[in-house]
Design an enzyme around this catalytic site. Sequence first.
Site, PDB file in Angstrom:
ATOM      1  N   GLU A  90      22.779   5.462  35.344  1.00  0.00           N
ATOM      2  CA  GLU A  90      23.369   4.229  34.834  1.00  0.00           C
ATOM      3  C   GLU A  90      24.882   4.270  34.937  1.00  0.00           C
ATOM      4  OE1 GLU A  90      22.484   4.489  30.353  1.00  0.00           O
ATOM      5  OE2 GLU A  90      20.930   5.629  31.370  1.00  0.00           O
ATOM      6  N   CYS A 103      32.495   3.110  33.997  1.00  0.00           N
ATOM      7  CA  CYS A 103      32.096   4.440  33.557  1.00  0.00           C
ATOM      8  C   CYS A 103      30.974   4.887  34.486  1.00  0.00           C
ATOM      9  CB  CYS A 103      31.628   4.341  32.107  1.00  0.00           C
ATOM     10  SG  CYS A 103      30.916   5.856  31.481  1.00  0.00           S
ATOM     11  N   CYS A 110      21.700  16.173  32.573  1.00  0.00           N
ATOM     12  CA  CYS A 110      22.839  17.036  32.265  1.00  0.00           C
ATOM     13  C   CYS A 110      22.293  18.306  31.636  1.00  0.00           C
ATOM     14  CB  CYS A 110      23.758  16.313  31.271  1.00  0.00           C
ATOM     15  SG  CYS A 110      25.235  17.242  30.809  1.00  0.00           S
ATOM     16  N   CYS A 114      24.493  18.844  24.548  1.00  0.00           N
ATOM     17  CA  CYS A 114      25.151  18.327  23.334  1.00  0.00           C
ATOM     18  C   CYS A 114      24.118  17.581  22.490  1.00  0.00           C
ATOM     19  CB  CYS A 114      26.321  17.410  23.698  1.00  0.00           C
ATOM     20  SG  CYS A 114      27.565  18.236  24.709  1.00  0.00           S
ATOM     21  N   CYS A 117      23.725  13.577  22.393  1.00  0.00           N
ATOM     22  CA  CYS A 117      23.803  12.856  23.671  1.00  0.00           C
ATOM     23  C   CYS A 117      22.425  12.689  24.308  1.00  0.00           C
ATOM     24  CB  CYS A 117      24.737  13.622  24.609  1.00  0.00           C
ATOM     25  SG  CYS A 117      24.929  12.805  26.203  1.00  0.00           S
ATOM     26  N   CYS A 331      25.691   7.090  26.633  1.00  0.00           N
ATOM     27  CA  CYS A 331      25.246   7.866  27.799  1.00  0.00           C
ATOM     28  C   CYS A 331      23.752   8.105  27.876  1.00  0.00           C
ATOM     29  CB  CYS A 331      25.853   9.266  27.720  1.00  0.00           C
ATOM     30  SG  CYS A 331      27.578   9.273  27.885  1.00  0.00           S
TER      31      CYS A 331
HETATM   32  N1  SAH Z   1      29.886  15.604  30.037  1.00  0.00           N
HETATM   33  C1  SAH Z   1      31.136  14.963  29.867  1.00  0.00           C
HETATM   34  C2  SAH Z   1      31.148  13.483  30.154  1.00  0.00           C
HETATM   35  C3  SAH Z   1      30.001  12.638  29.736  1.00  0.00           C
HETATM   36  S1  SAH Z   1      29.824  12.129  28.071  1.00  0.00           S
HETATM   37  C4  SAH Z   1      31.687  15.240  28.496  1.00  0.00           C
HETATM   38  O1  SAH Z   1      31.012  15.887  27.703  1.00  0.00           O
HETATM   39  O2  SAH Z   1      32.826  14.880  28.215  1.00  0.00           O
HETATM   40  C5  SAH Z   1      31.208  11.114  27.677  1.00  0.00           C
HETATM   41  C6  SAH Z   1      31.583  11.177  26.210  1.00  0.00           C
HETATM   42  O3  SAH Z   1      30.631  10.495  25.379  1.00  0.00           O
HETATM   43  C7  SAH Z   1      31.655  12.593  25.695  1.00  0.00           C
HETATM   44  O4  SAH Z   1      32.759  12.747  24.847  1.00  0.00           O
HETATM   45  C8  SAH Z   1      30.364  12.718  24.915  1.00  0.00           C
HETATM   46  O5  SAH Z   1      30.431  13.756  24.006  1.00  0.00           O
HETATM   47  C9  SAH Z   1      30.273  11.334  24.308  1.00  0.00           C
HETATM   48  N2  SAH Z   1      28.934  10.960  23.840  1.00  0.00           N
HETATM   49  C10 SAH Z   1      27.725  11.284  24.347  1.00  0.00           C
HETATM   50  N3  SAH Z   1      26.740  10.736  23.626  1.00  0.00           N
HETATM   51  C11 SAH Z   1      27.324  10.051  22.628  1.00  0.00           C
HETATM   52  C12 SAH Z   1      26.828   9.274  21.551  1.00  0.00           C
HETATM   53  N4  SAH Z   1      25.533   9.114  21.326  1.00  0.00           N
HETATM   54  N5  SAH Z   1      27.738   8.728  20.728  1.00  0.00           N
HETATM   55  C13 SAH Z   1      29.064   8.879  20.928  1.00  0.00           C
HETATM   56  N6  SAH Z   1      29.581   9.604  21.915  1.00  0.00           N
HETATM   57  C14 SAH Z   1      28.730  10.189  22.766  1.00  0.00           C
END
Ligand code: SAH
Length: 346
Positions: A90, A103, A110, A114, A117, A331
């Site tokens: 996406e 974006c 991935c 985290c 996420c 994401c």
């Molecule tokens: N892997 C990279 C980029 C992708 S995520 C990274 O970790 O930076 C982009 C941003 O969105 C990151 O800061 C991630 O931690 C955040 N993110 C992911 N899922 C989220 C969610 N459910 N709510 C808020 N931020 C989120």
Amino acid sequence: MTNILDFDLIELKNWMNTNGEKEFRAKQVFDCIYKYVWDFDEMANIPKATKEKLKKAFYIGIPSLVTSFSSLDGSTEKYLLKFQDGNMIECVVMKYNYGNSICVSTQVGCRMGCKFCASTIDGLVRNITSGEILSQVILAQKTINERISNIVLMGSGEPLDNFENVIKFINLVNAEYGLNIGQRHITISTSGIVPKIYELADKKLQSTLAISLHAPNDSARKEIMPIANKYSIEQLLNSCNYYIEKTNKRISFEYSLVKGINDNEKNALELAKLIKGMLCHVNLIPVNKVTEKNYEKPSKEAIRKFAYILKENGIECTVRKEMGSDINAACGQLRRDFIKENETRC
Ligand code: SAH
């Protein structure tokens, strides 16, 4: 077969040379692609024999648009795209008054794990190639029928876990014959793969580095980000300082605020102390709800307080405007929802 979008102009010129074609055909082919002609047969200025050779060697890897959603306020559009091999990803277009921003995803899935996420729930499927990252921008630009001027690598995937493709993508998207989007208009977001941050710094790009920090100390960070077991915050900040030294660019720290996890006043003070004096800025992101997880965003008051404490302590910060939360812009959520929906249908 090769995706022609994975080639830059020099590579395509070389290909033309070795295949008995005139070098200038390379630029003509790219001109067609950037004018949204995505079938070699429809490239009016390319001779038939050349087209035949191209068709044998290449495909034009623009993904298909599976579905799209617009937020109620019209500021955000989210696309679910399908690559030739059937994998879906996406991307999200955000319309700001200073221009359109996209974006993009850098990996299918991935492996960073985290906790909050959605992209990482089923792990990594594969890397997205430089041409496939580029194709998200080209397709989105055609779809909105307006220029895209800013790119954030914050879709699914960890950009620094797909380093070569990301660097090549930055060169491709910067090309004058192509989209001509400069390094300064690109933000690379990482969960913090320290050695790759050094490597990136040595490339001396003018792109903004965004660090997903999300916690003010190692033990809290380990609770939500497995990468914290590999690199301490101290190591991470050292690499950030190196990036600043090499590029003179301000670092952007992302901090997703999760109710009851990292959002109290003590956390804010600790964060302020941690990064005080650095050339940086904090981007507070109230966590987006992910169906599979039970994390919740803090109250408006708690968010306001957190931001206030940072500012009081000399840290520049902004609270990310929640764009597109009504269309699952967090994401990886759209892809997951789509796959799940189709699984239940079967
Ligand atoms: N892997 C990279 C980029 C992708 S995520 C990274 O970790 O930076 C982009 C941003 O969105 C990151 O800061 C991630 O931690 C955040 N993110 C992911 N899922 C989220 C969610 N459910 N709510 C808020 N931020 C989120």
